[in-house]
Design a protein around this motif. Structure first.
Motif, PDB file in Angstrom:
ATOM      1  N   ASP A   8       0.862  -1.166   0.000  1.00  0.00           N
ATOM      2  CA  ASP A   8       0.000   0.000   0.000  1.00  0.00           C
ATOM      3  C   ASP A   8       0.905   1.225   0.000  1.00  0.00           C
ATOM      4  OD1 ASP A   8      -1.766   2.029   0.424  1.00  0.00           O
ATOM      5  OD2 ASP A   8      -2.537   1.275   2.333  1.00  0.00           O
ATOM      6  N   LEU A   9       0.845   2.011  -1.057  1.00  0.00           N
ATOM      7  CA  LEU A   9       1.728   3.161  -1.164  1.00  0.00           C
ATOM      8  C   LEU A   9       1.271   4.337  -0.309  1.00  0.00           C
ATOM      9  CD1 LEU A   9       2.648   3.093  -4.950  1.00  0.00           C
ATOM     10  CD2 LEU A   9       3.802   2.026  -3.011  1.00  0.00           C
ATOM     11  N   THR A  10       0.157   4.172   0.388  1.00  0.00           N
ATOM     12  CA  THR A  10      -0.290   5.198   1.318  1.00  0.00           C
ATOM     13  C   THR A  10       0.641   5.235   2.517  1.00  0.00           C
ATOM     14  OG1 THR A  10      -2.596   4.863   0.689  1.00  0.00           O
ATOM     15  CG2 THR A  10      -2.188   5.983   2.775  1.00  0.00           C
ATOM     16  N   VAL A  11       1.088   6.439   2.873  1.00  0.00           N
ATOM     17  CA  VAL A  11       1.898   6.604   4.074  1.00  0.00           C
ATOM     18  C   VAL A  11       0.976   6.956   5.232  1.00  0.00           C
ATOM     19  CG1 VAL A  11       3.790   7.870   5.150  1.00  0.00           C
ATOM     20  CG2 VAL A  11       3.856   7.373   2.687  1.00  0.00           C
ATOM     21  N   VAL A  23       5.443   8.883  20.666  1.00  0.00           N
ATOM     22  CA  VAL A  23       6.462   8.814  19.624  1.00  0.00           C
ATOM     23  C   VAL A  23       5.750   8.725  18.277  1.00  0.00           C
ATOM     24  CG1 VAL A  23       8.360   7.456  18.664  1.00  0.00           C
ATOM     25  CG2 VAL A  23       8.152   7.742  21.143  1.00  0.00           C
ATOM     26  N   PHE A  24       6.005   9.703  17.451  1.00  0.00           N
ATOM     27  CA  PHE A  24       5.419   9.767  16.112  1.00  0.00           C
ATOM     28  C   PHE A  24       6.232   8.898  15.156  1.00  0.00           C
ATOM     29  CE2 PHE A  24       5.597  11.641  11.855  1.00  0.00           C
ATOM     30  CZ  PHE A  24       4.268  11.811  11.531  1.00  0.00           C
ATOM     31  N   TYR A  25       5.531   8.235  14.220  1.00  0.00           N
ATOM     32  CA  TYR A  25       6.249   7.477  13.196  1.00  0.00           C
ATOM     33  C   TYR A  25       5.432   7.417  11.915  1.00  0.00           C
ATOM     34  CZ  TYR A  25       3.229   3.515  14.542  1.00  0.00           C
ATOM     35  OH  TYR A  25       2.155   2.699  14.813  1.00  0.00           O
ATOM     36  N   ARG A  26       6.141   7.317  10.814  1.00  0.00           N
ATOM     37  CA  ARG A  26       5.531   7.104   9.503  1.00  0.00           C
ATOM     38  C   ARG A  26       5.630   5.626   9.188  1.00  0.00           C
ATOM     39  NH1 ARG A  26       6.460  12.600   6.631  1.00  0.00           N
ATOM     40  NH2 ARG A  26       7.256  13.826   8.385  1.00  0.00           N
ATOM     41  N   GLU A  27       4.569   5.092   8.610  1.00  0.00           N
ATOM     42  CA  GLU A  27       4.546   3.667   8.283  1.00  0.00           C
ATOM     43  C   GLU A  27       3.876   3.481   6.933  1.00  0.00           C
ATOM     44  OE1 GLU A  27       3.687  -0.557  10.532  1.00  0.00           O
ATOM     45  OE2 GLU A  27       2.457   1.168  11.078  1.00  0.00           O
ATOM     46  N   LEU A  56       9.847   2.901  -1.641  1.00  0.00           N
ATOM     47  CA  LEU A  56      10.163   1.599  -1.042  1.00  0.00           C
ATOM     48  C   LEU A  56       8.918   0.810  -0.665  1.00  0.00           C
ATOM     49  CD1 LEU A  56      13.062   2.644   1.399  1.00  0.00           C
ATOM     50  CD2 LEU A  56      13.292   1.583  -0.848  1.00  0.00           C
ATOM     51  N   ALA A  57       7.809   1.527  -0.478  1.00  0.00           N
ATOM     52  CA  ALA A  57       6.627   0.913   0.127  1.00  0.00           C
ATOM     53  C   ALA A  57       5.950  -0.118  -0.761  1.00  0.00           C
ATOM     54  CB  ALA A  57       5.629   1.997   0.524  1.00  0.00           C
ATOM     55  N   HIS A  58       6.304  -0.193  -2.033  1.00  0.00           N
ATOM     56  CA  HIS A  58       5.691  -1.216  -2.884  1.00  0.00           C
ATOM     57  C   HIS A  58       6.137  -2.607  -2.470  1.00  0.00           C
ATOM     58  CE1 HIS A  58       9.681  -0.735  -4.609  1.00  0.00           C
ATOM     59  NE2 HIS A  58       9.527  -1.890  -5.225  1.00  0.00           N
ATOM     60  N   ARG A  59       7.262  -2.692  -1.766  1.00  0.00           N
ATOM     61  CA  ARG A  59       7.819  -4.003  -1.434  1.00  0.00           C
ATOM     62  C   ARG A  59       8.138  -4.177   0.055  1.00  0.00           C
ATOM     63  NH1 ARG A  59      13.201  -6.850  -4.176  1.00  0.00           N
ATOM     64  NH2 ARG A  59      13.146  -8.737  -2.902  1.00  0.00           N
ATOM     65  N   TYR A  60       8.487  -3.078   0.718  1.00  0.00           N
ATOM     66  CA  TYR A  60       8.971  -3.167   2.093  1.00  0.00           C
ATOM     67  C   TYR A  60       7.991  -2.516   3.066  1.00  0.00           C
ATOM     68  CZ  TYR A  60      13.330  -4.136  -0.346  1.00  0.00           C
ATOM     69  OH  TYR A  60      14.287  -4.668  -1.172  1.00  0.00           O
ATOM     70  N   ARG A  61       7.995  -3.018   4.280  1.00  0.00           N
ATOM     71  CA  ARG A  61       7.273  -2.360   5.356  1.00  0.00           C
ATOM     72  C   ARG A  61       8.204  -1.302   5.961  1.00  0.00           C
ATOM     73  NH1 ARG A  61       5.416  -4.830  11.262  1.00  0.00           N
ATOM     74  NH2 ARG A  61       4.264  -2.964  11.951  1.00  0.00           N
ATOM     75  N   ILE A  62       7.834  -0.058   5.829  1.00  0.00           N
ATOM     76  CA  ILE A  62       8.675   1.041   6.253  1.00  0.00           C
ATOM     77  C   ILE A  62       8.206   1.568   7.602  1.00  0.00           C
ATOM     78  CG2 ILE A  62       9.613   3.301   5.631  1.00  0.00           C
ATOM     79  CD1 ILE A  62      10.299   0.989   3.689  1.00  0.00           C
ATOM     80  N   ILE A  63       9.155   1.754   8.521  1.00  0.00           N
ATOM     81  CA  ILE A  63       8.885   2.368   9.818  1.00  0.00           C
ATOM     82  C   ILE A  63       9.912   3.485  10.007  1.00  0.00           C
ATOM     83  CG2 ILE A  63       8.772   2.038  12.310  1.00  0.00           C
ATOM     84  CD1 ILE A  63       8.152  -0.948  11.746  1.00  0.00           C
ATOM     85  N   ALA A  64       9.425   4.714  10.158  1.00  0.00           N
ATOM     86  CA  ALA A  64      10.322   5.867  10.271  1.00  0.00           C
ATOM     87  C   ALA A  64       9.874   6.733  11.451  1.00  0.00           C
ATOM     88  CB  ALA A  64      10.313   6.681   8.977  1.00  0.00           C
ATOM     89  N   PRO A  65      10.503   6.570  12.622  1.00  0.00           N
ATOM     90  CA  PRO A  65      10.082   7.314  13.808  1.00  0.00           C
ATOM     91  C   PRO A  65      10.787   8.662  13.937  1.00  0.00           C
ATOM     92  CG  PRO A  65      11.716   5.665  14.409  1.00  0.00           C
ATOM     93  CD  PRO A  65      11.511   5.536  12.920  1.00  0.00           C
ATOM     94  N   ASP A  66      10.173   9.541  14.736  1.00  0.00           N
ATOM     95  CA  ASP A  66      10.817  10.764  15.210  1.00  0.00           C
ATOM     96  C   ASP A  66      11.246  10.537  16.655  1.00  0.00           C
ATOM     97  OD1 ASP A  66      10.099  11.964  12.817  1.00  0.00           O
ATOM     98  OD2 ASP A  66       8.507  13.194  13.684  1.00  0.00           O
ATOM     99  N   TYR A  67      12.476  10.871  16.993  1.00  0.00           N
ATOM    100  CA  TYR A  67      12.898  10.769  18.390  1.00  0.00           C
ATOM    101  C   TYR A  67      12.198  11.850  19.217  1.00  0.00           C
ATOM    102  CZ  TYR A  67      16.724   9.044  15.470  1.00  0.00           C
ATOM    103  OH  TYR A  67      17.447   8.439  14.484  1.00  0.00           O
TER     104      TYR A  67
END
Length: 227
Positions: A8-11, A23-27, A56-67
């Motif tokens: 899912d290309l939706t962030v 803790v905020f994160y993009r997924e 990357l999201a077409h293939r990978y599960r992305i997790i991008a947090p803010d400290y």
């Protein structure tokens, strides 16, 4: 594709409560895809990955947090929260456990490096690969520009601390984006304007100076990081 799924290309923009701190994160990407953990640097946030994530999201599960103290995450008072790389690593580890991410590639940049390297020391079996951008782990990487910071490490006085205030100024933030760039029209000013707006929040300068002081705790771990 993992499990035959298409990402899912939706962030998604989410928060998780970790030790009482939001803790905020993009997924993005397929829930069963290989996890890629994106760990940002100073002076930015997961915002730095906004263009990379959809690619990357077409293939990978992305997790991008803010400290904490960065981006959209909480910035608790420094008198009741430890702004340290060790604490950041523990919080990101707790976030990953909460999200069920047991194995992951780490893309580490700048401050993300000592956070990610500490995660790797704690769970070497979980790290499938490392992608490193400006993620120093050698004393040779701490050259002349670090001398005022090293002086602060040695003495820890208010005078030494205040001498580093310019490192969180707009001029310094812009420099990090433009130094060495031949064609400045290729760099959106939104980058440093957004970063600086967050750096200028009340109390945030002291958070950043605390982190600069804590950076000294990473140096003794360099041999372990290298190994």
């Amino acid at each position: 594709m993992p499990g035959g799924s298409v990402g899912d290309l939706t962030v998604h923009y989410r928060t998780a409560a970790i030790s009482g701190v939001n803790v905020f994160y993009r997924e993005a990407g397929p829930a069963d895809g290989p996890v890629v953990l994106l760990l940002h640097g100073f002076p930015t946030s997961s915002h730095m990955f906004r263009n990379l994530i959809p690619n990357l999201a077409h293939r990978y599960r992305i997790i991008a947090p803010d400290y904490p103290g960065f981006g959209q995450s909480d910035a608790p008072d420094r008198n009741r929260f430890s702004y340290s790389f060790a604490n950041y690593a523990e919080m990101i580890d707790a976030l990953l456990n909460q999200l069920g991410a047991k194995r992951y590639t780490m893309y580490v940049m700048d401050y993300g490096a000592p956070v990610g390297y500490r995660l790797a020391l704690k769970h070497p079996e979980r790290v499938t690969s490392l992608i490193i951008q400006n993620g120093n782990a050698y004393e040779e990487g701490l050259r002349e520009a670090w001398d005022p910071i090293k002086a602060y490490w040695r003495e820890g006085t208010e005078e030494r601390r205040n001498a580093l205030s310019s490192l969180v100024s707009l001029r310094a933030t812009k420099f990090l984006y433009t130094d060495g760039v031949r064609d400045l029209t290729r760099i959106s000013p939104d980058n440093w304007v957004q970063d600086q707006a967050l750096l200028d929040r009340p109390g945030n300068k002291d958070i950043q100076l605390d982190l600069l002081y804590d950076h000294a705790t990473n140096i003794p771990l360099y041999p372990a990081f290298q190994a």
